[in-house]
Structures are given as structure tokens and as C-alpha cells.
Design a protein around this motif. Structure first.
Motif, PDB file in Angstrom:
ATOM      1  N   ARG A   1       0.855  -1.230   0.019  1.00 20.01           N
ATOM      2  CA  ARG A   1       0.200   0.207   0.007  1.00 20.01           C
ATOM      3  C   ARG A   1       0.921   1.343  -0.073  1.00 20.01           C
ATOM      4  O   ARG A   1       0.649   2.074  -0.664  1.00 20.01           O
ATOM      5  CB  ARG A   1      -0.999   0.060   1.388  1.00 20.01           C
ATOM      6  CG  ARG A   1      -1.988   1.253   1.460  1.00 20.01           C
ATOM      7  CD  ARG A   1      -2.818   1.210  -0.028  1.00 20.01           C
ATOM      8  NE  ARG A   1      -3.442   0.052   0.014  1.00 20.01           N
ATOM      9  CZ  ARG A   1      -4.765  -0.251   0.354  1.00 20.01           C
ATOM     10  NH1 ARG A   1      -5.537   0.648   1.189  1.00 20.01           N
ATOM     11  NH2 ARG A   1      -5.605  -1.384   0.185  1.00 20.01           N
ATOM     12  N   ILE A   2       1.704   1.283   0.874  1.00 17.69           N
ATOM     13  CA  ILE A   2       2.587   2.444   0.899  1.00 17.69           C
ATOM     14  C   ILE A   2       3.621   2.718  -0.312  1.00 17.69           C
ATOM     15  O   ILE A   2       3.538   3.777  -0.820  1.00 17.69           O
ATOM     16  CB  ILE A   2       3.598   2.547   2.079  1.00 17.69           C
ATOM     17  CG1 ILE A   2       2.891   2.596   3.503  1.00 17.69           C
ATOM     18  CG2 ILE A   2       4.766   3.297   1.992  1.00 17.69           C
ATOM     19  CD1 ILE A   2       3.743   2.055   4.657  1.00 17.69           C
ATOM     20  N   LYS A   3       3.971   1.488  -0.783  1.00 23.51           N
ATOM     21  CA  LYS A   3       4.769   1.539  -2.158  1.00 23.51           C
ATOM     22  C   LYS A   3       3.819   2.205  -3.173  1.00 23.51           C
ATOM     23  O   LYS A   3       4.241   3.187  -4.020  1.00 23.51           O
ATOM     24  CB  LYS A   3       5.658   0.210  -2.704  1.00 23.51           C
ATOM     25  CG  LYS A   3       6.671  -0.017  -1.590  1.00 23.51           C
ATOM     26  CD  LYS A   3       7.340  -1.416  -2.099  1.00 23.51           C
ATOM     27  CE  LYS A   3       8.435  -1.770  -1.232  1.00 23.51           C
ATOM     28  NZ  LYS A   3       9.017  -2.919  -2.067  1.00 23.51           N
TER      29      LYS A   3
ATOM     30  N   GLU B   1       6.396  13.546   1.414  1.00 17.32           N
ATOM     31  CA  GLU B   1       7.740  13.775   2.037  1.00 17.32           C
ATOM     32  C   GLU B   1       8.221  12.809   3.041  1.00 17.32           C
ATOM     33  O   GLU B   1       9.449  12.697   3.689  1.00 17.32           O
ATOM     34  CB  GLU B   1       8.024  15.154   2.492  1.00 17.32           C
ATOM     35  CG  GLU B   1       7.923  16.169   1.616  1.00 17.32           C
ATOM     36  CD  GLU B   1       8.450  17.462   1.782  1.00 17.32           C
ATOM     37  OE1 GLU B   1       8.819  17.474   3.099  1.00 17.32           O
ATOM     38  OE2 GLU B   1       8.482  18.368   0.983  1.00 17.32           O
ATOM     39  N   CYS B   2       7.315  12.034   4.024  1.00 14.07           N
ATOM     40  CA  CYS B   2       7.560  11.306   5.154  1.00 14.07           C
ATOM     41  C   CYS B   2       6.273  10.289   5.134  1.00 14.07           C
ATOM     42  O   CYS B   2       5.074  10.606   4.849  1.00 14.07           O
ATOM     43  CB  CYS B   2       7.641  12.096   6.391  1.00 14.07           C
ATOM     44  SG  CYS B   2       7.928  11.271   7.750  1.00 14.07           S
ATOM     45  N   VAL B   3       6.676   8.993   5.540  1.00 13.05           N
ATOM     46  CA  VAL B   3       5.389   8.075   6.059  1.00 13.05           C
ATOM     47  C   VAL B   3       5.916   7.467   7.258  1.00 13.05           C
ATOM     48  O   VAL B   3       7.072   7.253   7.384  1.00 13.05           O
ATOM     49  CB  VAL B   3       5.380   6.964   4.886  1.00 13.05           C
ATOM     50  CG1 VAL B   3       4.613   5.977   5.299  1.00 13.05           C
ATOM     51  CG2 VAL B   3       5.324   7.326   3.591  1.00 13.05           C
ATOM     52  N   LEU B   4       4.815   7.784   8.203  1.00 15.72           N
ATOM     53  CA  LEU B   4       4.864   7.282   9.505  1.00 15.72           C
ATOM     54  C   LEU B   4       3.883   6.132   9.591  1.00 15.72           C
ATOM     55  O   LEU B   4       2.799   6.231   9.194  1.00 15.72           O
ATOM     56  CB  LEU B   4       4.514   8.268  10.466  1.00 15.72           C
ATOM     57  CG  LEU B   4       5.483   9.302  10.719  1.00 15.72           C
ATOM     58  CD1 LEU B   4       4.984  10.669  11.577  1.00 15.72           C
ATOM     59  CD2 LEU B   4       6.999   9.110  11.027  1.00 15.72           C
ATOM     60  N   TYR B   5       4.204   5.002  10.422  1.00 13.53           N
ATOM     61  CA  TYR B   5       3.331   3.987  10.460  1.00 13.53           C
ATOM     62  C   TYR B   5       3.498   3.191  11.747  1.00 13.53           C
ATOM     63  O   TYR B   5       4.275   3.117  12.199  1.00 13.53           O
ATOM     64  CB  TYR B   5       3.707   2.720   9.147  1.00 13.53           C
ATOM     65  CG  TYR B   5       4.784   2.261   9.173  1.00 13.53           C
ATOM     66  CD1 TYR B   5       4.870   0.838   9.662  1.00 13.53           C
ATOM     67  CD2 TYR B   5       6.187   2.757   8.587  1.00 13.53           C
ATOM     68  CE1 TYR B   5       6.151   0.256   9.640  1.00 13.53           C
ATOM     69  CE2 TYR B   5       7.319   2.100   8.892  1.00 13.53           C
ATOM     70  CZ  TYR B   5       7.417   0.703   9.494  1.00 13.53           C
ATOM     71  OH  TYR B   5       8.443  -0.007   9.407  1.00 13.53           O
ATOM     72  N   THR B   6       2.345   2.334  11.817  1.00 10.26           N
ATOM     73  CA  THR B   6       2.483   1.359  12.927  1.00 10.26           C
ATOM     74  C   THR B   6       1.931  -0.078  12.619  1.00 10.26           C
ATOM     75  O   THR B   6       1.301  -0.012  11.525  1.00 10.26           O
ATOM     76  CB  THR B   6       1.566   1.603  14.320  1.00 10.26           C
ATOM     77  OG1 THR B   6       1.642   0.780  15.116  1.00 10.26           O
ATOM     78  CG2 THR B   6       0.149   1.533  13.881  1.00 10.26           C
TER      79      THR B   6
ATOM     80  N   TRP C   1       9.239   5.162   7.369  1.00 10.08           N
ATOM     81  CA  TRP C   1       9.453   4.527   6.358  1.00 10.08           C
ATOM     82  C   TRP C   1      10.501   5.373   5.578  1.00 10.08           C
ATOM     83  O   TRP C   1      10.307   6.376   5.247  1.00 10.08           O
ATOM     84  CB  TRP C   1       8.133   4.512   5.341  1.00 10.08           C
ATOM     85  CG  TRP C   1       8.161   3.734   4.208  1.00 10.08           C
ATOM     86  CD1 TRP C   1       8.477   4.109   2.940  1.00 10.08           C
ATOM     87  CD2 TRP C   1       7.889   2.331   4.035  1.00 10.08           C
ATOM     88  NE1 TRP C   1       8.437   2.838   2.122  1.00 10.08           N
ATOM     89  CE2 TRP C   1       8.076   1.848   2.753  1.00 10.08           C
ATOM     90  CE3 TRP C   1       7.610   1.296   5.040  1.00 10.08           C
ATOM     91  CZ2 TRP C   1       7.743   0.635   2.508  1.00 10.08           C
ATOM     92  CZ3 TRP C   1       7.322   0.178   4.809  1.00 10.08           C
ATOM     93  CH2 TRP C   1       7.327  -0.413   3.127  1.00 10.08           C
ATOM     94  N   GLY C   2      11.444   4.544   5.087  1.00 12.56           N
ATOM     95  CA  GLY C   2      12.620   5.210   4.424  1.00 12.56           C
ATOM     96  C   GLY C   2      12.044   5.608   2.890  1.00 12.56           C
ATOM     97  O   GLY C   2      11.668   4.605   2.136  1.00 12.56           O
ATOM     98  N   ILE C   3      12.226   6.697   2.662  1.00  9.51           N
ATOM     99  CA  ILE C   3      11.532   7.248   1.227  1.00  9.51           C
ATOM    100  C   ILE C   3      13.041   7.490   0.401  1.00  9.51           C
ATOM    101  O   ILE C   3      14.050   8.153   0.786  1.00  9.51           O
ATOM    102  CB  ILE C   3      10.750   8.481   1.329  1.00  9.51           C
ATOM    103  CG1 ILE C   3       9.684   8.217   1.840  1.00  9.51           C
ATOM    104  CG2 ILE C   3      10.530   9.089  -0.053  1.00  9.51           C
ATOM    105  CD1 ILE C   3       8.420   9.443   2.061  1.00  9.51           C
TER     106      ILE C   3
END
Length: 140
Positions: A47-49, A72-77, A138-140
Motif C-alpha cells: 500500500r505504501i509503495k 515527504e514522509c511516511v509514519l506507520y505502525t 518509512w525510508g523514502i
């Protein structure tokens, strides 16, 4: 390998745009940073990709918005609980985009506007912490 599952927040830089967003019609997005809250309980990674890719069929509200903005940034749990709506509720404010990304739930919005990246990022981290969920970047 086990699939990651969980809830994510895209931190999106928008310089100001107007977009046609499905049934919402044409929506004006003032400049600033937006947080989109979503979930990936089939595959969080996929989903993130998908959101980070420019090569995709425009299917959801967020797909149309991202045509004129940059993640610019993705935060997730990877918390097993479905926290999408609870996180979104904690981020809700007067500049949230009414009806965006929440056609399958009773939330007012899943897209929230902030003045700057730091406010957006810290608000997301606080929301996850308040819900007792560990947050990762998440590393972008």
C-alpha cells in the motif's frame, strides 16, 4: 517472509492546487502539509509503495490529490488494531478536507491540513502514542 500489516500516515507537501476528487467534485487545497491516514491490512508495504509510485491507476481520492503534491514522509505502525479512524479523529481540525478518503467509514475526513511539516509529523506521532501504538518511519 511475513507480510506487514497496519496503519500509516502520509506526510504530504502541497504547494496549493485544485483537483477533481471523484464524488467530492473540484476541491481547492491551500498550500501546506497534509496528513493522509490509511491502512494496509493485506500488505502495508504494498500500500505504501503504491502511494509513492507515480505509475498507478487513479482509483482513490488520494491518488488524484498526489498528482499535485509530494509525499515527504511516511509514519506507520504495525499494531494489529485497525487504528485508521482513531488516528484520523485525533488529527481532525477545521482545515481537514471534509469527506476525503472516508467513503467506507463514518469519519469526517482522512486528510488533514497543517501549516508545516513539523506540526504534521508531531501530531501523527502524538496520535499513535496516545493510542499506545509504536510508530516507525518509512525510508523514502
Amino acid at each position: 517472509m511475513m507480510l506487514m500489516k497496519g496503519t500509516y500516515c502520509l506526510i504530504i507537501n502541497c504547494r496549493g492546487t485544485e483537483r477533481r476528487i471523484g464524488s467530492l467534485g473540484t476541491v481547492r487545497f491551500p498550500p501546506g502539509f497534509y496528513v493522509y491516514v490509511g491502512s494496509g491490512f493485506s500488505s502495508l508495504e504494498a500500500r505504501i509503495k503504491r502511494h509513492l509510485s507515480s505509475e498507478k491507476r487513479r482509483r482513490w481520492h488520494i491518488d488524484h490529490f498526489l498528482d499535485g503534491a509530494e509525499v515527504e514522509c511516511v509514519l506507520y505502525t504495525t499494531d494489529k488494531r485497525r487504528l485508521e479512524c482513531a488516528v484520523s479523529e485525533k488529527l481532525h481540525g477545521e482545515k481537514s478536507v471534509r469527506g476525503f478518503g472516508c467513503s467506507d467509514c463514518s469519519c469526517k475526513s482522512h486528510l488533514h491540513h497543517f501549516k508545516n511539516k513539523n506540526d504534521a509529523t508531531e501530531s501523527v506521532k502524538r496520535a499513535f502514542r496516545e493510542l499506545g501504538a509504536e510508530v516507525h518511519e518509512w525510508g523514502i
